[in-house]
Design a protein around this motif. Structure first.
Motif, PDB file in Angstrom:
ATOM      1  N   LEU A  63       0.813  -1.220   0.000  1.00 45.30           N
ATOM      2  CA  LEU A  63       0.000   0.000   0.000  1.00 45.30           C
ATOM      3  C   LEU A  63       0.847   1.271   0.000  1.00 45.30           C
ATOM      4  O   LEU A  63       0.417   2.301  -0.538  1.00 45.30           O
ATOM      5  CB  LEU A  63      -0.958   0.001   1.190  1.00 45.30           C
ATOM      6  CG  LEU A  63      -2.090  -1.030   1.139  1.00 45.30           C
ATOM      7  CD1 LEU A  63      -2.908  -0.977   2.428  1.00 45.30           C
ATOM      8  CD2 LEU A  63      -2.969  -0.822  -0.075  1.00 45.30           C
ATOM      9  N   LEU A  64       2.013   1.217   0.580  1.00 42.67           N
ATOM     10  CA  LEU A  64       2.869   2.407   0.603  1.00 42.67           C
ATOM     11  C   LEU A  64       3.402   2.748  -0.779  1.00 42.67           C
ATOM     12  O   LEU A  64       3.681   3.906  -1.074  1.00 42.67           O
ATOM     13  CB  LEU A  64       4.040   2.201   1.567  1.00 42.67           C
ATOM     14  CG  LEU A  64       3.708   2.318   3.047  1.00 42.67           C
ATOM     15  CD1 LEU A  64       4.923   1.964   3.881  1.00 42.67           C
ATOM     16  CD2 LEU A  64       3.235   3.720   3.374  1.00 42.67           C
ATOM     17  N   GLY A  65       3.550   1.740  -1.611  1.00 40.80           N
ATOM     18  CA  GLY A  65       4.063   1.998  -2.959  1.00 40.80           C
ATOM     19  C   GLY A  65       5.528   2.390  -2.917  1.00 40.80           C
ATOM     20  O   GLY A  65       6.277   2.024  -2.011  1.00 40.80           O
ATOM     21  N   ASP A  66       5.915   3.150  -3.906  1.00 38.38           N
ATOM     22  CA  ASP A  66       7.308   3.572  -4.035  1.00 38.38           C
ATOM     23  C   ASP A  66       7.576   4.740  -3.085  1.00 38.38           C
ATOM     24  O   ASP A  66       7.359   5.902  -3.432  1.00 38.38           O
ATOM     25  CB  ASP A  66       7.552   3.989  -5.486  1.00 38.38           C
ATOM     26  CG  ASP A  66       8.921   3.603  -5.970  1.00 38.38           C
ATOM     27  OD1 ASP A  66       9.628   2.908  -5.228  1.00 38.38           O
ATOM     28  OD2 ASP A  66       9.270   3.991  -7.100  1.00 38.38           O
ATOM     29  N   SER A  67       8.030   4.423  -1.870  1.00 41.16           N
ATOM     30  CA  SER A  67       8.205   5.455  -0.848  1.00 41.16           C
ATOM     31  C   SER A  67       9.357   5.060   0.069  1.00 41.16           C
ATOM     32  O   SER A  67       9.709   3.883   0.203  1.00 41.16           O
ATOM     33  CB  SER A  67       6.916   5.577  -0.028  1.00 41.16           C
ATOM     34  OG  SER A  67       7.123   6.320   1.135  1.00 41.16           O
ATOM     35  N   TRP A  68       9.923   6.063   0.722  1.00 37.17           N
ATOM     36  CA  TRP A  68      10.980   5.792   1.703  1.00 37.17           C
ATOM     37  C   TRP A  68      10.421   5.064   2.927  1.00 37.17           C
ATOM     38  O   TRP A  68      11.167   4.443   3.671  1.00 37.17           O
ATOM     39  CB  TRP A  68      11.651   7.100   2.138  1.00 37.17           C
ATOM     40  CG  TRP A  68      12.584   7.630   1.096  1.00 37.17           C
ATOM     41  CD1 TRP A  68      12.333   8.636   0.213  1.00 37.17           C
ATOM     42  CD2 TRP A  68      13.897   7.166   0.818  1.00 37.17           C
ATOM     43  NE1 TRP A  68      13.404   8.834  -0.597  1.00 37.17           N
ATOM     44  CE2 TRP A  68      14.394   7.946  -0.241  1.00 37.17           C
ATOM     45  CE3 TRP A  68      14.704   6.178   1.347  1.00 37.17           C
ATOM     46  CZ2 TRP A  68      15.653   7.759  -0.782  1.00 37.17           C
ATOM     47  CZ3 TRP A  68      15.975   5.999   0.819  1.00 37.17           C
ATOM     48  CH2 TRP A  68      16.438   6.776  -0.235  1.00 37.17           C
ATOM     49  N   TRP A  69       9.121   5.145   3.154  1.00 38.13           N
ATOM     50  CA  TRP A  69       8.514   4.468   4.297  1.00 38.13           C
ATOM     51  C   TRP A  69       8.590   2.944   4.167  1.00 38.13           C
ATOM     52  O   TRP A  69       8.423   2.220   5.133  1.00 38.13           O
ATOM     53  CB  TRP A  69       7.064   4.907   4.480  1.00 38.13           C
ATOM     54  CG  TRP A  69       6.988   6.300   5.039  1.00 38.13           C
ATOM     55  CD1 TRP A  69       6.687   7.443   4.359  1.00 38.13           C
ATOM     56  CD2 TRP A  69       7.246   6.686   6.381  1.00 38.13           C
ATOM     57  NE1 TRP A  69       6.744   8.516   5.196  1.00 38.13           N
ATOM     58  CE2 TRP A  69       7.090   8.085   6.458  1.00 38.13           C
ATOM     59  CE3 TRP A  69       7.613   6.013   7.529  1.00 38.13           C
ATOM     60  CZ2 TRP A  69       7.273   8.802   7.616  1.00 38.13           C
ATOM     61  CZ3 TRP A  69       7.788   6.716   8.704  1.00 38.13           C
ATOM     62  CH2 TRP A  69       7.620   8.083   8.734  1.00 38.13           C
ATOM     63  N   GLN A  70       8.848   2.473   2.962  1.00 41.34           N
ATOM     64  CA  GLN A  70       9.015   1.040   2.785  1.00 41.34           C
ATOM     65  C   GLN A  70      10.219   0.522   3.565  1.00 41.34           C
ATOM     66  O   GLN A  70      10.256  -0.647   3.941  1.00 41.34           O
ATOM     67  CB  GLN A  70       9.169   0.684   1.300  1.00 41.34           C
ATOM     68  CG  GLN A  70       7.855   0.672   0.556  1.00 41.34           C
ATOM     69  CD  GLN A  70       8.013   0.149  -0.853  1.00 41.34           C
ATOM     70  OE1 GLN A  70       9.100   0.145  -1.407  1.00 41.34           O
ATOM     71  NE2 GLN A  70       6.915  -0.293  -1.434  1.00 41.34           N
ATOM     72  N   LEU A  71      11.196   1.372   3.815  1.00 39.18           N
ATOM     73  CA  LEU A  71      12.354   0.954   4.620  1.00 39.18           C
ATOM     74  C   LEU A  71      11.938   0.628   6.053  1.00 39.18           C
ATOM     75  O   LEU A  71      12.443  -0.326   6.659  1.00 39.18           O
ATOM     76  CB  LEU A  71      13.425   2.048   4.612  1.00 39.18           C
ATOM     77  CG  LEU A  71      14.134   2.270   3.285  1.00 39.18           C
ATOM     78  CD1 LEU A  71      15.057   3.479   3.384  1.00 39.18           C
ATOM     79  CD2 LEU A  71      14.909   1.031   2.893  1.00 39.18           C
ATOM     80  N   VAL A  72      11.020   1.411   6.595  1.00 45.41           N
ATOM     81  CA  VAL A  72      10.520   1.132   7.940  1.00 45.41           C
ATOM     82  C   VAL A  72       9.753  -0.183   7.946  1.00 45.41           C
ATOM     83  O   VAL A  72       9.907  -1.019   8.851  1.00 45.41           O
ATOM     84  CB  VAL A  72       9.631   2.297   8.441  1.00 45.41           C
ATOM     85  CG1 VAL A  72       9.005   1.964   9.782  1.00 45.41           C
ATOM     86  CG2 VAL A  72      10.424   3.591   8.505  1.00 45.41           C
ATOM     87  N   THR A  73       8.940  -0.382   6.920  1.00 43.84           N
ATOM     88  CA  THR A  73       8.187  -1.628   6.809  1.00 43.84           C
ATOM     89  C   THR A  73       9.131  -2.809   6.629  1.00 43.84           C
ATOM     90  O   THR A  73       8.903  -3.890   7.190  1.00 43.84           O
ATOM     91  CB  THR A  73       7.200  -1.553   5.625  1.00 43.84           C
ATOM     92  OG1 THR A  73       6.433  -0.358   5.744  1.00 43.84           O
ATOM     93  CG2 THR A  73       6.286  -2.743   5.604  1.00 43.84           C
ATOM     94  N   ALA A  74      10.190  -2.627   5.872  1.00 42.60           N
ATOM     95  CA  ALA A  74      11.171  -3.705   5.679  1.00 42.60           C
ATOM     96  C   ALA A  74      11.845  -4.064   7.001  1.00 42.60           C
ATOM     97  O   ALA A  74      12.091  -5.248   7.282  1.00 42.60           O
ATOM     98  CB  ALA A  74      12.202  -3.292   4.638  1.00 42.60           C
ATOM     99  N   ALA A  75      12.146  -3.071   7.820  1.00 41.92           N
ATOM    100  CA  ALA A  75      12.742  -3.347   9.139  1.00 41.92           C
ATOM    101  C   ALA A  75      11.754  -4.114  10.015  1.00 41.92           C
ATOM    102  O   ALA A  75      12.135  -5.063  10.723  1.00 41.92           O
ATOM    103  CB  ALA A  75      13.160  -2.039   9.802  1.00 41.92           C
TER     104      ALA A  75
END
Length: 98
Positions: A63-75
């Motif tokens: 849902l976040l798509g192409d975003s820097w917030w994906q790094l938080v989700t990856a962690a």
């Protein structure tokens, strides 16, 4: 004999004849305490929570798509996958199922 020496002599028993090693005695005590018993209810709840967190993590990631917030989700997913590894480790030692 000083008071310290007499205290030590009272605390330390004399040599005793025991059978088996210290490890065997420890294992007996651990088994008697029930620390090696299987806990299927605990693991069922833990697996269900972990599966829910995996689904939630991937849903948020998409849902976040192409975003820097994906790094938080990856962690977050890294922590959840580590928990999955611990569950697999416990399953390998037959702590979950017989």
């Amino acid at each position: 004999m000083s008071s310290i020496d007499s205290t030590i002599a009272q605390v330390r028993p004399g040599p005793q004849r025991r059978r088996g090693s210290d490890c065997a005695e420890l294992l007996t005590r651990v088994r008697q305490a029930g620390l090696l018993d299987r806990r299927p209810t605990y693991y069922t709840i833990k697996i269900a929570i972990n599966a829910g967190l995996v689904v939630a993590g991937w849903t948020i990631f998409v849902l976040l798509g192409d975003s820097w917030w994906q790094l938080v989700t990856a962690a977050f997913l890294a922590v959840v996958f580590t928990q999955t590894g611990f569950l697999g480790h416990d399953a390998g030692h037959r702590q979950i199922f017989a």
